[in-house]
Design a protein around this motif. Structure first.
Motif, PDB file in Angstrom:
ATOM      1  N   LEU A   1      17.313  36.259  26.450  1.00 25.09           N
ATOM      2  CA  LEU A   1      17.224  34.877  26.929  1.00 25.09           C
ATOM      3  C   LEU A   1      16.092  34.116  26.231  1.00 25.09           C
ATOM      4  CD1 LEU A   1      18.252  32.805  29.101  1.00 25.09           C
ATOM      5  CD2 LEU A   1      16.294  33.522  30.466  1.00 25.09           C
ATOM      6  N   LEU A   2      15.029  34.842  25.868  1.00 29.01           N
ATOM      7  CA  LEU A   2      13.893  34.172  25.228  1.00 29.01           C
ATOM      8  C   LEU A   2      14.288  33.598  23.873  1.00 29.01           C
ATOM      9  CD1 LEU A   2      10.877  36.554  26.002  1.00 29.01           C
ATOM     10  CD2 LEU A   2      11.622  34.521  27.222  1.00 29.01           C
ATOM     11  N   GLN A   3      15.269  34.246  23.224  1.00 27.93           N
ATOM     12  CA  GLN A   3      15.654  33.777  21.887  1.00 27.93           C
ATOM     13  C   GLN A   3      16.876  32.876  21.907  1.00 27.93           C
ATOM     14  OE1 GLN A   3      16.303  37.528  19.954  1.00 27.93           O
ATOM     15  NE2 GLN A   3      14.194  37.635  19.180  1.00 27.93           N
ATOM     16  N   ILE A   4      17.315  32.503  23.103  1.00 27.53           N
ATOM     17  CA  ILE A   4      18.641  31.864  23.207  1.00 27.53           C
ATOM     18  C   ILE A   4      18.725  30.551  22.427  1.00 27.53           C
ATOM     19  CG2 ILE A   4      18.231  30.537  25.329  1.00 27.53           C
ATOM     20  CD1 ILE A   4      21.042  31.510  26.227  1.00 27.53           C
ATOM     21  N   LEU A   5      17.588  29.839  22.323  1.00 26.03           N
ATOM     22  CA  LEU A   5      17.646  28.552  21.624  1.00 26.03           C
ATOM     23  C   LEU A   5      17.814  28.736  20.117  1.00 26.03           C
ATOM     24  CD1 LEU A   5      15.031  26.405  23.606  1.00 26.03           C
ATOM     25  CD2 LEU A   5      17.514  26.242  23.646  1.00 26.03           C
TER      26      LEU A   5
ATOM     27  N   LEU B   1      10.694  27.753  19.722  1.00 29.61           N
ATOM     28  CA  LEU B   1       9.928  28.438  18.673  1.00 29.61           C
ATOM     29  C   LEU B   1      10.245  29.935  18.662  1.00 29.61           C
ATOM     30  CD1 LEU B   1       7.649  27.857  16.586  1.00 29.61           C
ATOM     31  CD2 LEU B   1       6.010  28.423  18.379  1.00 29.61           C
ATOM     32  N   ILE B   2      10.397  30.524  19.853  1.00 31.41           N
ATOM     33  CA  ILE B   2      10.763  31.947  19.921  1.00 31.41           C
ATOM     34  C   ILE B   2      12.127  32.142  19.267  1.00 31.41           C
ATOM     35  CG2 ILE B   2      11.108  33.945  21.426  1.00 31.41           C
ATOM     36  CD1 ILE B   2       9.448  32.564  23.546  1.00 31.41           C
ATOM     37  N   GLY B   3      13.050  31.226  19.566  1.00 32.61           N
ATOM     38  CA  GLY B   3      14.376  31.323  18.970  1.00 32.61           C
ATOM     39  C   GLY B   3      14.329  31.196  17.461  1.00 32.61           C
ATOM     40  N   ARG B   4      13.446  30.320  16.965  1.00 33.99           N
ATOM     41  CA  ARG B   4      13.397  30.050  15.532  1.00 33.99           C
ATOM     42  C   ARG B   4      12.791  31.224  14.753  1.00 33.99           C
ATOM     43  NH1 ARG B   4      15.126  28.034  11.335  1.00 33.99           N
ATOM     44  NH2 ARG B   4      13.722  27.267   9.731  1.00 33.99           N
ATOM     45  N   ILE B   5      11.625  31.739  15.251  1.00 31.59           N
ATOM     46  CA  ILE B   5      10.963  32.794  14.485  1.00 31.59           C
ATOM     47  C   ILE B   5      11.297  34.178  15.025  1.00 31.59           C
ATOM     48  CG2 ILE B   5       9.052  31.325  13.740  1.00 31.59           C
ATOM     49  CD1 ILE B   5       7.294  32.546  15.862  1.00 31.59           C
ATOM     50  N   GLY B   6      12.011  34.245  16.143  1.00 26.93           N
ATOM     51  CA  GLY B   6      12.448  35.538  16.682  1.00 26.93           C
ATOM     52  C   GLY B   6      11.411  36.215  17.539  1.00 26.93           C
ATOM     53  N   SER B   7      10.149  36.160  17.132  1.00 25.18           N
ATOM     54  CA  SER B   7       9.106  36.873  17.871  1.00 25.18           C
ATOM     55  C   SER B   7       8.277  35.885  18.693  1.00 25.18           C
ATOM     56  CB  SER B   7       8.198  37.615  16.893  1.00 25.18           C
ATOM     57  OG  SER B   7       7.629  36.690  15.993  1.00 25.18           O
ATOM     58  N   VAL B   8       7.414  36.441  19.543  1.00 29.54           N
ATOM     59  CA  VAL B   8       6.434  35.615  20.254  1.00 29.54           C
ATOM     60  C   VAL B   8       5.093  35.834  19.570  1.00 29.54           C
ATOM     61  CG1 VAL B   8       5.190  35.258  22.401  1.00 29.54           C
ATOM     62  CG2 VAL B   8       7.638  35.710  22.461  1.00 29.54           C
ATOM     63  N   SER B   9       4.648  34.828  18.835  1.00 27.83           N
ATOM     64  CA  SER B   9       3.430  35.005  18.046  1.00 27.83           C
ATOM     65  C   SER B   9       2.383  33.987  18.453  1.00 27.83           C
ATOM     66  CB  SER B   9       3.756  34.848  16.562  1.00 27.83           C
ATOM     67  OG  SER B   9       2.570  34.642  15.845  1.00 27.83           O
ATOM     68  N   PRO B  10       1.210  34.449  18.891  1.00 25.04           N
ATOM     69  CA  PRO B  10       0.158  33.508  19.288  1.00 25.04           C
ATOM     70  C   PRO B  10      -0.418  32.727  18.108  1.00 25.04           C
ATOM     71  CG  PRO B  10      -0.618  35.780  19.467  1.00 25.04           C
ATOM     72  CD  PRO B  10       0.831  35.843  19.133  1.00 25.04           C
ATOM     73  N   THR B  11      -0.104  33.117  16.892  1.00 22.10           N
ATOM     74  CA  THR B  11      -0.675  32.404  15.742  1.00 22.10           C
ATOM     75  C   THR B  11       0.290  31.367  15.162  1.00 22.10           C
ATOM     76  OG1 THR B  11       0.123  34.146  14.321  1.00 22.10           O
ATOM     77  CG2 THR B  11      -2.169  34.299  15.012  1.00 22.10           C
TER      78      THR B  11
END
Lengths: 353, 254
Positions: free
Chosen positions: A185-189, A266-276
């Motif tokens: 669900l986090l990557q759904i967008l 952003l999670i959907g675009r880059i796939g990961s959850v990145s604080p940077t």
């Protein structure tokens, strides 16, 4: 009471057709001026279409294909969403430097709440959206109630949120495969679908829906009119019965919410959850807003302009890259566009009173 | 007779400056009360205290016998007190219709209004056009043109029309004819008398003595932050009034 010389009687037989506006003398330039004054999004639209045509002629089908053109949409989706939030704030004569930080920390909240605390992804996303809204509300409260300058408030909030983001996430990236298997669900967008060679993502659809929704709200609801009135002249708005504080707080809160959605995208675009990630979003969003013809002094411009502004940046970036030019040319041209856009804004503001 | 609007002992200080010094004020139903006074006498502060734009440090304001405490101009408007400020309080980039309905927009009936919160632009434009032509103050070709494209007199007309359209208890006009030409001033004075004939009392702040003496029923002379005296324009001359407000003469009653 005697009036003595009845000077008003002398005016009783005067001409009756008062104050007719002489529209013929304005000429061609005047007509353009008027059109731009009424529809400020025209300038970026023309620039956008012109740049698409120029790159299309230079690069041919490499650029002028459904794939390349929708790739631009994918590349600008995050900036576009954040710029929509930025537009709202700038319309109230404010500025929000913390937009990128809000987006990133919201995405980190969504990721960490899922993986660290084991919350259902849906709930974690809701928490992330709520957190972004909360930060926005604090910004709005500091600006509207504490009367602090928006630049300072959001400059501070940018640092605070960014630091909190690194401290809380322990600078740890949640990898794409983990998200894909455990919490898609986090990557759904980022979900892609193909329409005859054109690639759309749900994030792009979200951006389009958001822009049209905000355009409607700004134009056709009382709240939207109040946003313009507050940006135009807050004292006048207050005296004519607008809840200025409430409007400002709601604008910053909504901006926070939209930025949180950008974090989700952003999670959907880059796939990961990145604080940077997303470090330049604040500057890029302001660039899109300015090129889109929204006045930094508030009260003028439209959200469609911002959307066109974001697309112009996307077209230049992709076009110049496909043409094999040095990336610095992109920045150089964007810089010139910013200055030109502000010059046009000043010209539009000049109204023959 | 009970005053429509009454103030007792209003005090407003800005730092060391006392703008209102235990000021009293009475507005009777259906009358036109003019307020005159030198620059800096505190006329604007008095109006702001009554219209909710500033909160007085001390004193009471009563509307129709009930004590009121306005925290903002919105409160005053909701109570039926409309003010035309000298600055006109309009958003220059927005249209005439938008400005007239600022803060009290009309929404479309049914689903589009209640759920989509859509404005009823057509009706707002109609009402705005009607109110403006009632005034006969201007030939506005396009009700959607931005206020900043209007002349000073036209802007004034829009502001007065807005107050006349919505004021139900009291209308306050701060220098309504200051920016207007002879004909436009005449129209505003006619409007003031027309509003009075509807039974709505008007507070008129003006430096224009002929206008004041023509339309006012009573004149409140303001001096040094308080009411110096109330005079009847039929029994006093303009010279008397000017002498009182500048301190050149002292009224007998005071």
């Amino acid at each position: 009471m005697s009036t003595g010389d009845n000077y008003e009687a002398a005016a009783s037989n005067s001409a009756t057709d008062v104050a007719r506006f002489d529209e013929t003398s304005s000429g061609f330039v005047g007509k353009i001026h008027h059109a731009l004054h009424v529809t400020p999004a025209l300038v970026p639209l023309i620039v956008l279409l012109a740049s698409i045509v120029v790159f299309g002629l230079l690069l041919g089908s490499k650029f002028f294909s459904p794939f390349a053109l929708t790739l631009i949409l994918q590349q600008v989706q995050i900036v576009g969403i954040v710029a929509a939030a930025q537009s709202l704030v700038i319309l109230t004569a404010g500025i929000d430097l913390s937009v990128g930080a809000i987006a990133v920390i919201s995405s980190v909240v969504m990721g960490q709440f899922t993986f660290r605390y084991g919350l259902p992804p849906g709930l974690a996303v809701a928490c992330g959206l709520g957190f972004g809204t909360l930060i926005g509300t604090i910004n709005g409260w500091l600006v509207a109630v504490m009367k602090l300058p928006p630049f300072i408030v959001t400059l501070g909030m940018w640092q605070v949120v960014l630091a909190a983001n690194f401290l809380y996430s322990e600078n740890e990236t949640i990898r794409s495969q983990e998200i894909a298997t455990q919490a898609p669900l986090l990557q759904i967008l980022g979900t892609k679908f193909n329409v005859g060679g054109a690639i759309f993502t749900l994030g792009v659809i979200f951006l389009l829906v958001l822009v049209f929704l905000l355009a409607y709200v700004l134009k056709h609801t009382a709240w939207g009119r109040h946003v313009y009135a507050v940006g135009d002249d807050p004292d006048a708005a207050e005296l004519s019965g607008v809840n200025v504080k409430g409007t400002i707080i709601s604008v910053y809160a909504l901006a926070g919410l939209i930025c949180a959605f950008a974090g989700w995208a952003l999670i959907g675009r880059i796939g990961s959850v990145s604080p940077t990630s997303g470090q330049l979003l604040n500057i890029e969003s302001i660039t899109a807003v300015v090129i889109g013809g929204i006045s930094l002094f508030g009260g003028r411009g439209s959200i469609l302009g911002t959307f066109f502004g974001a697309l112009i940046v996307g077209v230049f970036t992709l076009g110049l890259r496909l043409a094999g030019a040095d990336a610095q040319w992109t920045y150089l041209l964007i810089g010139l566009l910013i200055i030109a856009a502000v010059a046009v804004d000043q010209w539009i503001r000049k109204v023959a009173a | 007779m009970e005053p429509m609007l009454k103030a007792r002992g209003l005090v407003k200080r800005y730092g060391k400056v006392t703008a209102l010094d235990h000021c009293d004020f009475d507005l009777m139903p259906g009358e036109i009360l003019a307020i005159i006074g030198d620059n800096g006498a505190g006329k604007s502060s008095l109006i702001k205290a009554i219209s909710g734009a500033v909160v007085p440090d001390a004193g009471t304001v009563t509307l129709e016998g009930k004590e009121i405490h306005f925290r903002s101009p919105i409160d005053a408007r909701n109570a039926g007190i409309e003010t035309v400020y000298q600055t006109l309080a309009m958003s220059p980039a927005l249209s005439i219709a938008d400005n007239m309905f600022m803060g009290r927009e009309l929404r479309k009936p049914g689903f589009r209004g209640s759920v989509l919160r859509q404005l009823d632009r057509k009706r707002m434009e109609e009402v705005a056009r009607e109110k403006l032509s009632e005034l006969g103050l201007m030939t506005i070709q396009n009700i959607n043109q931005a206020v900043e494209t209007l002349s000073g007199g036209q802007r004034q007309g829009v502001a007065v029309a807005r107050a006349a359209a919505f004021g139900s208890k009291v209308i306050i006009l701060d220098e309504p004819t200051a920016a207007l030409g002879v004909k436009e001033s005449r129209k505003v004075l006619e409007l003031i008398l027309e509003v009075k004939s509807r039974g709505i009392p008007i507070i008129l702040i003006s430096h224009n003595m002929p206008h004041v003496f023509e339309v006012a029923d009573r004149i409140h002379v303001h001096r040094l932050g308080k009411r110096l005296c109330l005079i009847d324009p039929k029994e006093h001359s303009m010279s008397d009034a000017v002498a009182y407000m500048t301190g050149a003469a002292v009224p007998e009653a005071a």
